[in-house]
Design an enzyme around this catalytic site. Sequence first.
Site, short mmCIF file in Angstrom:
data_model
loop_
_atom_site.label_atom_id
_atom_site.label_comp_id
_atom_site.label_asym_id
_atom_site.label_seq_id
_atom_site.Cartn_x
_atom_site.Cartn_y
_atom_site.Cartn_z
N TYR A 1 0.75 -1.35 0.14
CA TYR A 1 0.09 -0.05 -0.19
C TYR A 1 0.89 1.31 -0.18
O TYR A 1 0.36 2.31 -0.29
CB TYR A 1 -0.67 -0.06 1.27
N GLY A 2 2.19 1.27 0.68
CA GLY A 2 3.01 2.43 0.97
C GLY A 2 3.25 3.18 -0.32
O GLY A 2 3.04 4.45 -0.14
N CYS B 1 -2.15 -1.94 9.82
CA CYS B 1 -1.20 -1.46 8.74
C CYS B 1 -1.38 0.12 8.91
O CYS B 1 -2.48 0.73 9.09
CB CYS B 1 -1.93 -1.99 7.27
N ASN B 2 -0.07 0.82 9.20
CA ASN B 2 -0.15 1.95 9.35
C ASN B 2 -0.56 2.85 8.22
O ASN B 2 -1.15 3.89 8.36
CB ASN B 2 1.24 2.35 9.66
N THR B 3 -0.18 2.54 6.97
CA THR B 3 -0.74 3.16 5.70
C THR B 3 -2.24 3.23 5.84
O THR B 3 -2.53 4.23 5.55
CB THR B 3 0.14 2.44 4.61
N CYS C 1 5.58 1.66 10.81
CA CYS C 1 5.24 0.63 9.75
C CYS C 1 5.20 -0.76 10.29
O CYS C 1 6.32 -0.93 11.11
CB CYS C 1 6.41 0.87 8.63
N HIS D 1 6.54 -3.49 8.99
CA HIS D 1 7.84 -4.15 8.95
C HIS D 1 9.01 -3.72 9.89
O HIS D 1 9.95 -4.49 10.02
CB HIS D 1 8.43 -4.09 7.50
C1 NHL Z 1 3.55 -5.16 2.87
C2 NHL Z 1 3.21 -6.14 1.94
C3 NHL Z 1 4.02 -6.52 0.92
C4 NHL Z 1 3.79 -7.52 0.04
C5 NHL Z 1 4.59 -7.78 -0.95
C6 NHL Z 1 5.49 -6.77 -1.26
C7 NHL Z 1 5.78 -6.04 -0.48
C8 NHL Z 1 4.84 -5.55 0.75
C9 NHL Z 1 5.10 -4.61 1.16
C10 NHL Z 1 4.41 -4.25 2.66
C11 NHL Z 1 4.72 -3.03 3.48
C12 NHL Z 1 3.40 -2.38 3.72
C13 NHL Z 1 2.55 -1.83 2.61
O1 NHL Z 1 1.62 -2.29 2.38
O2 NHL Z 1 3.41 -0.72 2.27
C14 NHL Z 1 3.59 -1.42 5.06
C15 NHL Z 1 2.39 -1.19 5.84
N1 NHL Z 1 1.60 -2.43 6.14
C16 NHL Z 1 2.39 -0.29 6.92
O3 NHL Z 1 2.62 0.95 6.50
O4 NHL Z 1 2.43 -0.59 8.20
#
Ligand code: NHL
Length: 285
Positions: free
Chosen positions: A42-43, A73-75, A205, A207
């Site tokens: 989503y980022g 998910c923060n985003t 985030c 991760h």
């Molecule tokens: C989440 C899932 C993924 C699956 C496959 C490739 C790259 C990925 C990256 C991420 C990171 C995630 C996002 O969606 O950007 C970070 C988001 N959960 C957050 O902002 O906390």
Amino acid sequence: GFSVLIGVFDSGHGGLTVLRALVDAAPTRPFVYLGDHGAAPYGPRDEEDIHRLTLRGMEHLFDQGCRLVVIACNTAAAVSLRRLQQEWLPTAYPGRNVLGVLVPMVEAITRVPWMIDTVPPDHLAEPRTVGVFATLATVKSGSFPREIGKRAPSVRVVQQACPDLVPLIERGAPDSELAPAVAGYVAALIDRLEGQSLDTVVLGCTHYPLVAHLFSAALPPGVEILSQPLLSARSLEQYLDRHPEYRPEPGETGLRFFTTGSAPLVSELAGRFFGHPTPFERLSP
Ligand code: NHL
């Protein structure tokens, strides 16, 4: 009795770090996890896109019988939480609720009283300067500075997007590759402080908890690093204490994992984030 399922939503499997903490705090409670791998990450997406995907995720989980959903998910939370709570939920799913990881972080930073026992005693004063590390979309949304500003206008918030970190973490890069990337982002944030000292940082985030040790090594000593999974779990516990209607029936347990992506692939990847095997099922559309 009726089932009181709690849903946990993320764009992928990073939110399993949050689910881990929720399950540790409430081991007998039934949870349903949904990772939107079909649409992740989503980022880098724009706000309308993120909102539409998050709303669809909420619908899936409510239609599975969840009464309460935590957006891990923060985003998604940064872009959509307030909008969902204000514009959509009351008419689309009255009586249900959505919580987001953003709120416990903001409450911890602004020292909401019940959060006090979750922060180290030498850090009890409200911080003056907070650093936020997050995805591009979270930074652009301005949600962290806005929500912190509402409660504590004197707190200075400096944000840093870290677009290289998630891909590195996703492919299991070694610390020798991750450490310089983390150090670069920390240096970039500190540069923009213009000499002011940093009190607290948010790893905003899903991760980043996996590289918390590298942030800790790169930051000046004494900077408090807030742990999102832990704070989210405390916050959910408090919420459930205040809402007895969410009490599960005795004996009602279980944990299910759904993805909009490939179940075998995701099951393989995700164990690392949860610390246990995660048998994902494909969400039937
Ligand atoms: C989440 C899932 C993924 C699956 C496959 C490739 C790259 C990925 C990256 C991420 C990171 C995630 C996002 O969606 O950007 C970070 C988001 N959960 C957050 O902002 O906390």
